[in-house]
Design a protein around this motif. Structure first.
Motif, PDB file in Angstrom:
ATOM      1  N   PRO A  81       0.817  -1.227   0.000  1.00 33.76           N
ATOM      2  CA  PRO A  81       0.000   0.000   0.000  1.00 33.76           C
ATOM      3  C   PRO A  81       0.843   1.266   0.000  1.00 33.76           C
ATOM      4  CG  PRO A  81      -0.358  -1.294   2.033  1.00 33.76           C
ATOM      5  CD  PRO A  81       0.487  -2.125   1.130  1.00 33.76           C
ATOM      6  N   ALA A  82       2.030   1.214   0.605  1.00 32.25           N
ATOM      7  CA  ALA A  82       2.911   2.391   0.607  1.00 32.25           C
ATOM      8  C   ALA A  82       3.361   2.726  -0.816  1.00 32.25           C
ATOM      9  CB  ALA A  82       4.127   2.136   1.503  1.00 32.25           C
ATOM     10  N   VAL A  83       3.736   1.703  -1.567  1.00 31.84           N
ATOM     11  CA  VAL A  83       4.156   1.912  -2.960  1.00 31.84           C
ATOM     12  C   VAL A  83       2.993   2.482  -3.769  1.00 31.84           C
ATOM     13  CG1 VAL A  83       4.782   0.694  -5.091  1.00 31.84           C
ATOM     14  CG2 VAL A  83       5.974   0.169  -2.954  1.00 31.84           C
ATOM     15  N   ALA A 111       2.404  10.157   2.262  1.00 28.29           N
ATOM     16  CA  ALA A 111       1.335   9.261   1.790  1.00 28.29           C
ATOM     17  C   ALA A 111       1.767   7.801   1.931  1.00 28.29           C
ATOM     18  CB  ALA A 111       0.998   9.581   0.333  1.00 28.29           C
ATOM     19  N   ALA A 112       3.033   7.535   1.608  1.00 27.56           N
ATOM     20  CA  ALA A 112       3.551   6.164   1.728  1.00 27.56           C
ATOM     21  C   ALA A 112       3.527   5.702   3.187  1.00 27.56           C
ATOM     22  CB  ALA A 112       4.974   6.088   1.178  1.00 27.56           C
ATOM     23  N   ALA A 113       3.973   6.569   4.080  1.00 25.02           N
ATOM     24  CA  ALA A 113       4.041   6.200   5.502  1.00 25.02           C
ATOM     25  C   ALA A 113       2.642   5.965   6.071  1.00 25.02           C
ATOM     26  CB  ALA A 113       4.760   7.291   6.292  1.00 25.02           C
ATOM     27  N   THR A 114       1.710   6.836   5.717  1.00 26.58           N
ATOM     28  CA  THR A 114       0.337   6.683   6.226  1.00 26.58           C
ATOM     29  C   THR A 114      -0.274   5.376   5.727  1.00 26.58           C
ATOM     30  OG1 THR A 114       0.092   9.081   6.319  1.00 26.58           O
ATOM     31  CG2 THR A 114      -1.948   7.777   6.294  1.00 26.58           C
ATOM     32  N   ALA A 115      -0.057   5.067   4.449  1.00 24.62           N
ATOM     33  CA  ALA A 115      -0.585   3.812   3.893  1.00 24.62           C
ATOM     34  C   ALA A 115       0.071   2.600   4.551  1.00 24.62           C
ATOM     35  CB  ALA A 115      -0.368   3.783   2.378  1.00 24.62           C
ATOM     36  N   ALA A 116       1.369   2.714   4.859  1.00 24.77           N
ATOM     37  CA  ALA A 116       2.072   1.605   5.522  1.00 24.77           C
ATOM     38  C   ALA A 116       1.515   1.384   6.930  1.00 24.77           C
ATOM     39  CB  ALA A 116       3.566   1.889   5.581  1.00 24.77           C
ATOM     40  N   GLU A 117       1.222   2.477   7.629  1.00 29.50           N
ATOM     41  CA  GLU A 117       0.660   2.356   8.981  1.00 29.50           C
ATOM     42  C   GLU A 117      -0.708   1.670   8.927  1.00 29.50           C
ATOM     43  OE1 GLU A 117       3.090   6.327  10.400  1.00 29.50           O
ATOM     44  OE2 GLU A 117       0.949   6.497   9.974  1.00 29.50           O
ATOM     45  N   GLN A 118      -1.511   2.067   7.939  1.00 23.54           N
ATOM     46  CA  GLN A 118      -2.824   1.415   7.783  1.00 23.54           C
ATOM     47  C   GLN A 118      -2.656  -0.047   7.386  1.00 23.54           C
ATOM     48  OE1 GLN A 118      -4.460   4.126   4.919  1.00 23.54           O
ATOM     49  NE2 GLN A 118      -5.106   5.612   6.473  1.00 23.54           N
ATOM     50  N   GLY A 119      -1.691  -0.302   6.502  1.00 24.94           N
ATOM     51  CA  GLY A 119      -1.433  -1.674   6.059  1.00 24.94           C
ATOM     52  C   GLY A 119      -0.976  -2.559   7.204  1.00 24.94           C
ATOM     53  N   PRO A 164       4.795  -8.220  13.089  1.00 30.57           N
ATOM     54  CA  PRO A 164       5.911  -7.352  13.507  1.00 30.57           C
ATOM     55  C   PRO A 164       6.677  -6.729  12.341  1.00 30.57           C
ATOM     56  CG  PRO A 164       6.331  -9.678  14.102  1.00 30.57           C
ATOM     57  CD  PRO A 164       4.913  -9.587  13.633  1.00 30.57           C
ATOM     58  N   GLY A 165       6.873  -7.484  11.264  1.00 28.70           N
ATOM     59  CA  GLY A 165       7.614  -6.936  10.129  1.00 28.70           C
ATOM     60  C   GLY A 165       6.843  -5.836   9.416  1.00 28.70           C
ATOM     61  N   ALA A 166       5.526  -5.958   9.362  1.00 27.58           N
ATOM     62  CA  ALA A 166       4.712  -4.883   8.779  1.00 27.58           C
ATOM     63  C   ALA A 166       4.787  -3.640   9.663  1.00 27.58           C
ATOM     64  CB  ALA A 166       3.262  -5.344   8.616  1.00 27.58           C
ATOM     65  N   GLN A 167       4.790  -3.863  10.977  1.00 29.99           N
ATOM     66  CA  GLN A 167       4.881  -2.724  11.900  1.00 29.99           C
ATOM     67  C   GLN A 167       6.233  -2.020  11.766  1.00 29.99           C
ATOM     68  OE1 GLN A 167       2.604  -1.368  13.465  1.00 29.99           O
ATOM     69  NE2 GLN A 167       3.552  -0.094  15.032  1.00 29.99           N
ATOM     70  N   SER A 168       7.328  -2.783  11.729  1.00 30.98           N
ATOM     71  CA  SER A 168       8.653  -2.140  11.604  1.00 30.98           C
ATOM     72  C   SER A 168       8.775  -1.444  10.253  1.00 30.98           C
ATOM     73  CB  SER A 168       9.778  -3.152  11.816  1.00 30.98           C
ATOM     74  OG  SER A 168       9.743  -4.170  10.848  1.00 30.98           O
ATOM     75  N   SER A 169       8.162  -2.006   9.215  1.00 28.58           N
ATOM     76  CA  SER A 169       8.204  -1.361   7.897  1.00 28.58           C
ATOM     77  C   SER A 169       7.509  -0.003   7.944  1.00 28.58           C
ATOM     78  CB  SER A 169       7.538  -2.252   6.851  1.00 28.58           C
ATOM     79  OG  SER A 169       8.225  -3.481   6.739  1.00 28.58           O
ATOM     80  N   SER A 170       6.404   0.077   8.699  1.00 31.36           N
ATOM     81  CA  SER A 170       5.713   1.368   8.799  1.00 31.36           C
ATOM     82  C   SER A 170       6.584   2.377   9.559  1.00 31.36           C
ATOM     83  CB  SER A 170       4.333   1.212   9.442  1.00 31.36           C
ATOM     84  OG  SER A 170       4.427   1.042  10.837  1.00 31.36           O
ATOM     85  N   LEU A 171       7.377   1.901  10.511  1.00 30.86           N
ATOM     86  CA  LEU A 171       8.294   2.812  11.225  1.00 30.86           C
ATOM     87  C   LEU A 171       9.383   3.323  10.284  1.00 30.86           C
ATOM     88  CD1 LEU A 171       8.830   0.799  14.560  1.00 30.86           C
ATOM     89  CD2 LEU A 171       7.283   2.733  14.189  1.00 30.86           C
ATOM     90  N   ILE A 172       9.916   2.431   9.450  1.00 26.73           N
ATOM     91  CA  ILE A 172      10.959   2.802   8.489  1.00 26.73           C
ATOM     92  C   ILE A 172      10.426   3.876   7.529  1.00 26.73           C
ATOM     93  CG2 ILE A 172      12.321   1.955   6.514  1.00 26.73           C
ATOM     94  CD1 ILE A 172      12.470  -0.788   8.002  1.00 26.73           C
ATOM     95  N   LEU A 173       9.190   3.677   7.065  1.00 28.80           N
ATOM     96  CA  LEU A 173       8.624   4.614   6.094  1.00 28.80           C
ATOM     97  C   LEU A 173       8.218   5.935   6.746  1.00 28.80           C
ATOM     98  CD1 LEU A 173       6.840   1.922   3.990  1.00 28.80           C
ATOM     99  CD2 LEU A 173       8.574   3.508   3.144  1.00 28.80           C
ATOM    100  N   ARG A 174       7.754   5.889   7.990  1.00 29.43           N
ATOM    101  CA  ARG A 174       7.446   7.157   8.677  1.00 29.43           C
ATOM    102  C   ARG A 174       8.740   7.948   8.893  1.00 29.43           C
ATOM    103  NH1 ARG A 174       3.922  10.474   8.215  1.00 29.43           N
ATOM    104  NH2 ARG A 174       2.285   8.930   8.522  1.00 29.43           N
TER     105      ARG A 174
END
Ligand code: ADP
Ligand code: MG
Length: 217
Positions: free
Chosen positions: A137-139, A158-166, A193-203
């Motif tokens: 979703p971030a992409v 926009a990418a970070a927000t979508a990653a957080e929702q994802g 956990p990996g989806a959560q850490s990915s959202s942190l990376i993108l934020r």
């Protein structure tokens, strides 16, 4: 305004900081549906990255910094996530090449290559309850924002927000890849956990872009 090496190294430093701050949260998530090491794995990796970041040559470009993260994570992080996240940075580095300044299209290419690298390595599909469920979703959101003519900072936001929702949307899913897939329906109700850490990376990428005005330009 395009983003250069100042943004890239700030993104990496912020990621190391936020991973360290969220280490216990990531460990707790991984204890629920994995083996409890995700926060430790990433924290160890990014700590090693920080130790090497100051050695980058003064004429380094964004791709050089991303490649440094890739090789360091691949060599220091055990578990599934080291090679996966490392490959993301490696493919992102290749996508931006020797470009000193990244515009919106380059950022979308960077994020797309990172996601594609994780898929190439781990073969996960959307909905498998993995880090792909934050990255995809971030992409998509970054590409839509870029097509709308948004700024670099807006594209990353926009990418970070979508990653957080994802990441949140992984909670009701059954896992089909990684350790959590052994749990079957018991994985339901837990965030990956990996989806959560990915959202942190993108934020962290978005925060670095919001802060960079006047530094790289
Ligand atoms: P391990 O599972 O080896 O203990 P980590 O705990 O560091 O490694 O990482 C677990 C995370 O890795 C999961 O939450 C998931 O997001 C991600 N993951 C695992 N397998 C895959 C895969 N095949 N594709 C994409 N991501 C995956
Ligand atoms: Mg684990």
């Amino acid at each position: 305004m395009s983003l250069g090496i100042t943004w890239t190294t700030d993104w990496i430093r912020r990621t190391a900081q936020v991973v360290s701050e969220h280490r216990v949260e990531l460990v707790t998530l991984d204890r629920e549906i994995g083996d409890g090491d995700h926060g430790e794995n990433l924290d160890r990796g990014y700590t090693a990255v920080l130790a090497k970041l100051d050695d980058l040559p003064t004429d380094a470009v964004p791709g050089d910094a991303l490649k440094l993260v890739a090789t360091t994570l691949i060599s220091t992080v055990g578990g599934a996530s080291g090679p996966l996240v490392g490959t993301a940075y490696l493919k992102a580095a290749a996508a931006v090449g020797k470009e000193p300044e990244l515009d919106g299209a380059a950022l979308v290419a960077l994020l797309t290559a990172a996601r594609d690298g994780i898929v190439l390595r781990g073969k996960a599909e959307p909905g498998d309850k993995t880090m792909i469920d934050a990255w995809t979703p971030a992409v998509d959101a970054s590409a839509a924002a870029q097509a709308d003519g948004k700024s670099e900072a807006e594209i990353l936001d926009a990418a970070a927000t979508a990653a957080e929702q994802g990441a949140k949307a992984t909670e009701p899913l059954v896992a089909r890849k990684g350790r959590a897939s052994y749990l079957g329906e018991r994985a339901i109700g837990h965030r990956d956990p990996g989806a959560q850490s990915s959202s942190l990376i993108l934020r962290a990428a978005a925060d670095a872009a919001a802060d960079v005005v006047g530094k790289d330009a």
